[in-house]
Write an enzyme that holds these catalytic residues in place. Sequence first.
Site, PDB file in Angstrom:
ATOM      1  CE  LYS A 259      -9.872 -30.585  31.707  1.00 60.17           C
ATOM      2  NZ  LYS A 259      -9.765 -30.469  33.160  1.00 60.17           N
ATOM      3  NE  ARG A 294      -7.701 -23.786  32.925  1.00 62.73           N
ATOM      4  CZ  ARG A 294      -7.283 -24.487  31.880  1.00 62.73           C
ATOM      5  NH1 ARG A 294      -8.048 -25.394  31.334  1.00 62.73           N
ATOM      6  NH2 ARG A 294      -6.086 -24.263  31.373  1.00 62.73           N
TER       7      ARG A 294
END
Length: 327
Positions: A259, A294
């Site tokens: 991210k 995740r």
Amino acid sequence: MAFAAVDEIVSGHPAPQMRPLPLAALVEGSHQAVSHALTAARAPFAGIALDRTRIVGVVNVTPDSFSDGGSYLTPEKAVRLGCSMVRAGADILDVGGESTRPGATTVPPAEEIRRVVPVIEALRPTGAVISVDTRNPETMLAAADAGASIVNDVTALSHSPDSARIVAETGLAVVLMHMRGNPQTMQVRPYYDHAPSEVYADLAVAVERARAAGIPPHQIIVDPGLGFGKNRKHNLQLLAWLPMFHCLGHGLMVGASRKSLIGHLDGNAPVSDRIGGSLAIALHAVCQGANLVRVHDVAETRQALRVWAALGQSMAESVVDAGRPPS
Ligand code: PT1
């Protein structure tokens, strides 16, 4: 996993106050409910024991996915990726047909179903537990029929009034993720007085809604939703306050893989150069007791977690050794 110390959090402005709490105080009346939520062993989630941190591999079937530029659009490629993730040690495969990264465009449920169902069906024989990353009840239903056993919903079942009922009726397990706003606008000046407390309160509401719909508590996982309506400061604060989320009494998922948070912390590193940062955050999450991480890079994460577990074991044994008289 064990706690070494506990802080009591007292609401206050501008930020809540933390004060150390003697462990003995946890068994007293006023702290009993929260200490039970904090310390009770987590039951298996979708049949997976949560005795160690489990790896959720991301399988995107989207043309605009942020991390791989859409190279996994075709079902064949997505299935190949999923199979390689299972070999690399993924416990769960999270199949998604609609990107929810900042600025992504929405996908109609019919198209989303067309993308994810064949991939879920093809991944079933691998034996991996399949999760479907969707906020649409139509897709939840189709995915359940195709063999998925978990719904991962970035809207925490708030997108449709039908979602919670469908999850309860199909017997699917669910990940309730926190998002403020929607993917199109969520990164426009996100604001919190104190992100961890506000995300916690929102997740408590989502958990209550899920439970009220009849979803069994052990089939509910919470996720603070890094990057979903949060700036760099909010994301870092959430990571610092992760342990607090155990007080919700549910398993905890953390997703930081590749991210922009990592880019922000390392000279705007491009998505392709964020593995080191992804592993650093995954290890941090493990240390704070996260039950699921995740990730895109399953093999690397698996190796980091294994080495980290061996180091933790060796550290614990050294402490025991040091306390023993020489033989
Ligand atoms: C997540 C998650 C998710 N993340 C769960 N589901 C994404 N449960 C999709 C960026 O800032 O963390 N938890 N489903 C991917 N979303 C993003 C968000 C991707 C932000 C990239 C960014 O770069």
